[in-house]
Design an enzyme around this catalytic site. Structure first.
Site, PDB file in Angstrom:
ATOM      1  N   TYR A  54     -21.308  59.174 -61.527  1.00 51.19           N
ATOM      2  CA  TYR A  54     -20.971  60.252 -60.792  1.00 51.19           C
ATOM      3  C   TYR A  54     -20.471  60.083 -59.312  1.00 51.19           C
ATOM      4  O   TYR A  54     -19.575  60.570 -58.907  1.00 51.19           O
ATOM      5  CB  TYR A  54     -22.014  61.289 -60.906  1.00 51.19           C
ATOM      6  CG  TYR A  54     -22.517  61.890 -62.058  1.00 51.19           C
ATOM      7  CD1 TYR A  54     -23.380  61.427 -62.904  1.00 51.19           C
ATOM      8  CD2 TYR A  54     -21.747  62.946 -62.493  1.00 51.19           C
ATOM      9  CE1 TYR A  54     -23.547  62.116 -64.175  1.00 51.19           C
ATOM     10  CE2 TYR A  54     -21.839  63.696 -63.470  1.00 51.19           C
ATOM     11  CZ  TYR A  54     -22.951  62.980 -64.541  1.00 51.19           C
ATOM     12  OH  TYR A  54     -23.009  63.657 -65.863  1.00 51.19           O
ATOM     13  N   HIS A 109     -21.846  74.307 -64.747  1.00 50.49           N
ATOM     14  CA  HIS A 109     -22.146  72.816 -65.314  1.00 50.49           C
ATOM     15  C   HIS A 109     -22.550  72.172 -64.234  1.00 50.49           C
ATOM     16  O   HIS A 109     -22.684  70.911 -63.974  1.00 50.49           O
ATOM     17  CB  HIS A 109     -21.323  72.092 -66.075  1.00 50.49           C
ATOM     18  CG  HIS A 109     -20.988  72.748 -67.426  1.00 50.49           C
ATOM     19  ND1 HIS A 109     -19.916  72.393 -68.236  1.00 50.49           N
ATOM     20  CD2 HIS A 109     -21.801  73.637 -68.240  1.00 50.49           C
ATOM     21  CE1 HIS A 109     -20.066  73.067 -69.542  1.00 50.49           C
ATOM     22  NE2 HIS A 109     -21.323  73.703 -69.438  1.00 50.49           N
ATOM     23  N   CYS A 117     -32.913  67.727 -55.466  1.00 47.48           N
ATOM     24  CA  CYS A 117     -34.048  67.051 -55.364  1.00 47.48           C
ATOM     25  C   CYS A 117     -35.025  67.437 -56.481  1.00 47.48           C
ATOM     26  O   CYS A 117     -35.687  68.783 -56.457  1.00 47.48           O
ATOM     27  CB  CYS A 117     -34.536  67.490 -53.941  1.00 47.48           C
ATOM     28  SG  CYS A 117     -36.236  66.288 -53.822  1.00 47.48           S
ATOM     29  N   GLY A 176      -7.699  75.609 -70.472  1.00 46.60           N
ATOM     30  CA  GLY A 176      -7.990  74.402 -70.288  1.00 46.60           C
ATOM     31  C   GLY A 176      -9.299  73.676 -71.040  1.00 46.60           C
ATOM     32  O   GLY A 176      -9.941  73.057 -70.303  1.00 46.60           O
ATOM     33  N   THR A 177      -9.488  74.262 -71.889  1.00 51.77           N
ATOM     34  CA  THR A 177     -10.983  73.686 -72.703  1.00 51.77           C
ATOM     35  C   THR A 177     -10.706  73.803 -74.090  1.00 51.77           C
ATOM     36  O   THR A 177     -10.197  74.541 -74.783  1.00 51.77           O
ATOM     37  CB  THR A 177     -12.207  74.770 -72.004  1.00 51.77           C
ATOM     38  OG1 THR A 177     -13.271  74.218 -72.737  1.00 51.77           O
ATOM     39  CG2 THR A 177     -11.833  76.171 -72.665  1.00 51.77           C
ATOM     40  N   SER A 178     -11.511  72.779 -74.524  1.00 49.80           N
ATOM     41  CA  SER A 178     -11.445  72.326 -75.768  1.00 49.80           C
ATOM     42  C   SER A 178     -12.276  73.295 -77.070  1.00 49.80           C
ATOM     43  O   SER A 178     -12.035  73.138 -78.030  1.00 49.80           O
ATOM     44  CB  SER A 178     -11.786  71.040 -76.239  1.00 49.80           C
ATOM     45  OG  SER A 178     -13.256  70.975 -75.777  1.00 49.80           O
ATOM     46  N   ASN A 203      -3.707  76.997 -72.961  1.00 46.91           N
ATOM     47  CA  ASN A 203      -4.405  75.506 -73.147  1.00 46.91           C
ATOM     48  C   ASN A 203      -3.145  74.736 -73.551  1.00 46.91           C
ATOM     49  O   ASN A 203      -1.974  75.460 -73.889  1.00 46.91           O
ATOM     50  CB  ASN A 203      -5.228  75.621 -74.390  1.00 46.91           C
ATOM     51  CG  ASN A 203      -6.161  74.523 -74.037  1.00 46.91           C
ATOM     52  OD1 ASN A 203      -7.103  74.287 -73.046  1.00 46.91           O
ATOM     53  ND2 ASN A 203      -6.344  73.483 -75.223  1.00 46.91           N
ATOM     54  N   ALA A 221      -0.964  73.677 -67.898  1.00 49.38           N
ATOM     55  CA  ALA A 221      -1.763  74.749 -67.238  1.00 49.38           C
ATOM     56  C   ALA A 221      -0.854  75.245 -65.890  1.00 49.38           C
ATOM     57  O   ALA A 221      -0.607  76.385 -65.608  1.00 49.38           O
ATOM     58  CB  ALA A 221      -3.120  74.362 -66.784  1.00 49.38           C
TER      59      ALA A 221
HETATM   60  N1  APR Z   1      -2.986  72.042 -69.150  1.00 47.12           N
HETATM   61  C1  APR Z   1      -3.691  72.699 -69.998  1.00 47.12           C
HETATM   62  N2  APR Z   1      -4.816  72.216 -70.919  1.00 47.12           N
HETATM   63  C2  APR Z   1      -4.788  70.913 -70.955  1.00 47.12           C
HETATM   64  C3  APR Z   1      -4.082  69.897 -70.149  1.00 47.12           C
HETATM   65  C4  APR Z   1      -3.342  70.600 -69.423  1.00 47.12           C
HETATM   66  N3  APR Z   1      -2.362  70.024 -68.517  1.00 47.12           N
HETATM   67  N4  APR Z   1      -4.353  68.796 -70.468  1.00 47.12           N
HETATM   68  C5  APR Z   1      -5.369  68.785 -71.613  1.00 47.12           C
HETATM   69  N5  APR Z   1      -5.769  70.120 -71.706  1.00 47.12           N
HETATM   70  C6  APR Z   1      -6.556  70.910 -72.672  1.00 47.12           C
HETATM   71  C7  APR Z   1      -6.799  69.855 -73.852  1.00 47.12           C
HETATM   72  O1  APR Z   1      -5.850  70.320 -74.868  1.00 47.12           O
HETATM   73  C8  APR Z   1      -8.319  70.055 -74.280  1.00 47.12           C
HETATM   74  O2  APR Z   1      -8.410  71.462 -75.250  1.00 47.12           O
HETATM   75  O3  APR Z   1      -7.874  70.869 -72.144  1.00 47.12           O
HETATM   76  C9  APR Z   1      -8.904  70.548 -72.873  1.00 47.12           C
HETATM   77  C10 APR Z   1     -10.094  69.821 -72.333  1.00 47.12           C
HETATM   78  O4  APR Z   1     -11.118  69.684 -73.066  1.00 47.12           O
HETATM   79  P1  APR Z   1     -12.460  68.881 -73.040  1.00 47.12           P
HETATM   80  O5  APR Z   1     -11.797  67.365 -72.599  1.00 47.12           O
HETATM   81  O6  APR Z   1     -13.135  68.748 -74.007  1.00 47.12           O
HETATM   82  O7  APR Z   1     -12.787  69.499 -71.595  1.00 47.12           O
HETATM   83  P2  APR Z   1     -13.846  70.578 -71.566  1.00 47.12           P
HETATM   84  O8  APR Z   1     -13.470  71.729 -72.474  1.00 47.12           O
HETATM   85  O9  APR Z   1     -13.814  71.061 -70.069  1.00 47.12           O
HETATM   86  O10 APR Z   1     -15.176  70.088 -71.705  1.00 47.12           O
HETATM   87  C11 APR Z   1     -16.315  70.897 -71.648  1.00 47.12           C
HETATM   88  O11 APR Z   1     -17.866  69.277 -72.129  1.00 47.12           O
HETATM   89  O12 APR Z   1     -18.211  67.184 -71.937  1.00 47.12           O
HETATM   90  C12 APR Z   1     -18.731  68.466 -71.309  1.00 47.12           C
HETATM   91  O13 APR Z   1     -19.762  68.929 -69.356  1.00 47.12           O
HETATM   92  C13 APR Z   1     -18.386  68.820 -69.878  1.00 47.12           C
HETATM   93  O14 APR Z   1     -17.586  70.749 -68.846  1.00 47.12           O
HETATM   94  C14 APR Z   1     -17.365  69.649 -69.992  1.00 47.12           C
HETATM   95  C15 APR Z   1     -17.449  70.429 -71.378  1.00 47.12           C
END
Ligand code: APR
Length: 237
Positions: A54, A109, A117, A176-178, A203, A221
């Site tokens: 971190y 998160h 602490c 932007g999340t998987s 995404n 994005a």
């Molecule tokens: N613009 C938009 N989307 C994007 C870009 C971009 N330039 N680059 C990547 N992505 C997308 C990918 O296609 C993917 O679907 O962003 C997503 C990222 O997915 P992850 O890497 O799984 O991240 P996230 O979804 O935030 O993970 C969720 O998992 O490990 C834990 O706590 C951690 O908060 C995190 C959580």
């Protein structure tokens, strides 16, 4: 009528700002085991390894090249200019949404720039390196400070406030999340059951939950988010 909007963001919104995602090609979880650095058991087993992980990510936030991109800025503009309420729920622990100007913001998160602490429960602003030798400025106990980050197996923050907002929104954006990690990945399903909000995924490519959304807009994005924000502000959504 300007229905409330809830926005969920993930690591993809910060990719173009120079911060790694987790599950894309070459992402964070391809370089380090999440069991070692993102679980309470990992921290108990080797706190120095976790602090190093971190500390490196916190240090990267200070890189002048790492700054909010057009997507972060567009969401801050939406909060400012949209007549209804806009709540931004981010899974990200970086500070790019704040630096872009977002205020109505929940870090479900946790936050990289905060420490917690375990002795007294204080949550502290902590922009620099954190280690086992540090003492809590409130209770003075040494060696009980941890990153204020929610690890796997722990409960995300502000969930009641998030579900209240989901249950009262008219538009839900997932950016932007998987869709790989719950409970965030389940928000869209929660809304489908309630049936009153329009759900849109923005995404780079379709997420695991893509089929659950009414609409999907795909591309970087920094391009698709500002465009979609303009259509919302023009009253065309
Ligand atoms: N613009 C938009 N989307 C994007 C870009 C971009 N330039 N680059 C990547 N992505 C997308 C990918 O296609 C993917 O679907 O962003 C997503 C990222 O997915 P992850 O890497 O799984 O991240 P996230 O979804 O935030 O993970 C969720 O998992 O490990 C834990 O706590 C951690 O908060 C995190 C959580």
């Amino acid at each position: 009528m300007h229905d409330p909007i809830v926005i969920l963001t993930g690591a993809g919104i910060s990719k173009e700002s120079g911060l790694d995602t987790f599950r894309c090609e070459g992402g964070i979880w391809s370089k380090v085991r999440l069991e070692d650095v993102a679980t309470p058991e990992g921290f108990l087993r080797d706190p120095d390894l976790v602090h190093d992980f971190y500390n490196a990510r916190r240090e990267s936030l200070r890189d002048p090249a790492v700054r909010p991109n057009a997507a972060h800025e567009a969401l801050a503009r939406l909060e400012r200019d949209y007549p209804g309420e806009v709540l931004l729920v981010t899974q990200n622990i970086d500070d790019l949404h704040e630096r872009a100007g977002s205020r109505n913001l929940i870090h479900m998160h946790g936050e990289l720039t905060k420490a917690r602490c375990d002795a007294c429960g204080s949550v502290l602003h902590w922009p620099g390196p954190l280690g086992q030798g540090d003492s809590c400025p409130n209770c003075a106990v040494t060696g009980r400070l941890r990153p204020h980050v929610v690890w796997f197996g722990e409960i995300p923050l502000d969930m009641e406030r998030i579900y209240d907002a989901l249950d009262n929104c008219g538009l839900f954006l997932s950016i932007g999340t998987s869709g790989a990690v719950y409970p965030a990945a389940g928000f869209v399903q929660h809304l489908r059951m309630a049936g009153q909000a329009r759900t849109v995924e923005l995404n780079l490519d379709p997420s695991e939950g893509a089929s659950l959304f009414h609409d999907g807009i795909y591309g970087p994005a920094s391009q698709v988010v500002p465009q979609f924000v303009e259509t919302i502000l023009a009253g065309k959504v």
